[in-house]
Design an enzyme around this catalytic site. Sequence first.
Site, mmCIF file in Angstrom:
data_model
loop_
_atom_site.group_PDB
_atom_site.id
_atom_site.type_symbol
_atom_site.label_atom_id
_atom_site.label_comp_id
_atom_site.label_asym_id
_atom_site.label_seq_id
_atom_site.Cartn_x
_atom_site.Cartn_y
_atom_site.Cartn_z
ATOM 1 N N HIS A 55 -48.814 121.337 -38.607
ATOM 2 C CA HIS A 55 -47.564 121.957 -38.160
ATOM 3 C C HIS A 55 -46.919 122.602 -39.384
ATOM 4 O O HIS A 55 -46.450 121.894 -40.275
ATOM 5 C CB HIS A 55 -46.636 120.919 -37.539
ATOM 6 N N ASN A 87 -46.065 124.732 -31.505
ATOM 7 C CA ASN A 87 -44.698 124.336 -31.124
ATOM 8 C C ASN A 87 -43.710 124.890 -32.151
ATOM 9 O O ASN A 87 -43.229 124.198 -33.039
ATOM 10 C CB ASN A 87 -44.572 122.819 -30.926
ATOM 11 N N ASP A 144 -49.716 121.531 -27.938
ATOM 12 C CA ASP A 144 -49.523 120.326 -28.746
ATOM 13 C C ASP A 144 -48.044 119.958 -28.852
ATOM 14 O O ASP A 144 -47.189 120.829 -28.966
ATOM 15 C CB ASP A 144 -50.097 120.506 -30.143
ATOM 16 N N HIS A 171 -53.255 117.927 -26.234
ATOM 17 C CA HIS A 171 -52.354 116.809 -26.525
ATOM 18 C C HIS A 171 -52.252 116.011 -25.234
ATOM 19 O O HIS A 171 -51.665 116.468 -24.257
ATOM 20 C CB HIS A 171 -50.977 117.349 -26.950
ATOM 21 N N ASP A 296 -52.698 115.972 -38.533
ATOM 22 C CA ASP A 296 -51.491 116.150 -37.731
ATOM 23 C C ASP A 296 -50.269 116.194 -38.658
ATOM 24 O O ASP A 296 -49.242 115.571 -38.405
ATOM 25 C CB ASP A 296 -51.346 115.050 -36.680
#
Length: 409
Positions: A55, A87, A144, A171, A296
């Site tokens: 991310h 996201n 996700d 996810h 992650d």
Amino acid sequence: MVFRLKDAYVFEGGKFFLRDMDLHCEEPNSCGGSVSVSEFHNCFLLPGLVDVHVHLREPGFFYKETIATGTAAAARGGYSDVCAMPNLNPVPDCPAHLAPQLEAIERSARVRVHPYGALTVGEQGEALADLSGLSPQVVAFSDDGRGVQSESMMRQAMLEAKRLGKLIAAHCEDNRLLRGGYIHDGEYARLHGYRGICSESEWGPVARDLRLVKETGCRYHVCHVSAKETVALIRQAKKEGLDVTCETGPHYLLKNDMDLQEDGRFKMNPPIRSEADRQALLEGILDGTIDMIATDHAPHSAEEKGRGLQKSLMGVVGLETALPVLYTGLVKPGILSLEKLVALMSTNPRARFGLPQGEDYSLWDLNTSYEVNPAEFLTMGRATPFAGETVFGRCKATIVGGKLVWLEK
């Protein structure tokens, strides 16, 4: 620049070979002239690492991370390629919404960044995103951070991804089973009176999706596997010949719920689960059920992570610590070979996600120990469950496409 390697362990064709060699690369902002030479002894030359689950928070959440800071952390961690989750704000659910991210990558990325496209509009699970329009510019599709709750919506997404020849990275989380939980529904939660997240909230959607994979023939990848039941389901799916892969994270392989502390740096989604789950993950790594390790990497602000286990946001960082903690915790004790770890962190994810292989290398000193100190991180995030632990493995240099992107001073 030239790295003169003496008695170096060089990874080639899945094995290490001891040799002397010169490794040439282009220095940043180099204008020609004299060539600098650095000499290294007893180092390990690995391929560039690949993380298919990070991310980077840009665009939309610059106070947590930027592409510049996130990819600097990736370079320091030995990564040449990272896949950036969708996201964001705007959510990349159509080409126009993907454009700001692509511009930021072009402007700021130190390593290769491969963006995901969203599966549904706004990651809301109600309407299919413009998968066809996104397809040429994204590595795969994912919602996700949110599980696709509707079976019919996931079926539509799989059929379209199948038509486009794209991978879905899922996810898997059933919102109906969360019941306000925030750590694993296990012994630690019971001892401290916390609401737990049951394992079925993960493996239930995995079971549903595997049925849909069998029906649609979609290429399918399961994100951040944490539960023993999920491992068993994926193992069976592979035996049946389904086109399925999965990832797990360093914290799931090295920690169990009894390692938790009253600190937001131990809170992520899915949560760290029981010792039985951890052992099942290790078994899945060893028998090939689990194909790769992804961090992650999910940075938040200090305030967002400083509210304890119950109220902190979910997510920890991992790009700068992944190989050192795994080498220290799994390779040095003899649980896993270094060759296998390289496959899990480079060869396998690169092959599954179809990522280019350039002149990509990471040069490691695996003999020197040090303490993990988040204050020294290049990422803006500081939350890691490995803070204060002694590890082996420093990335001395990272080369991406023949260009030097990280050099340990």
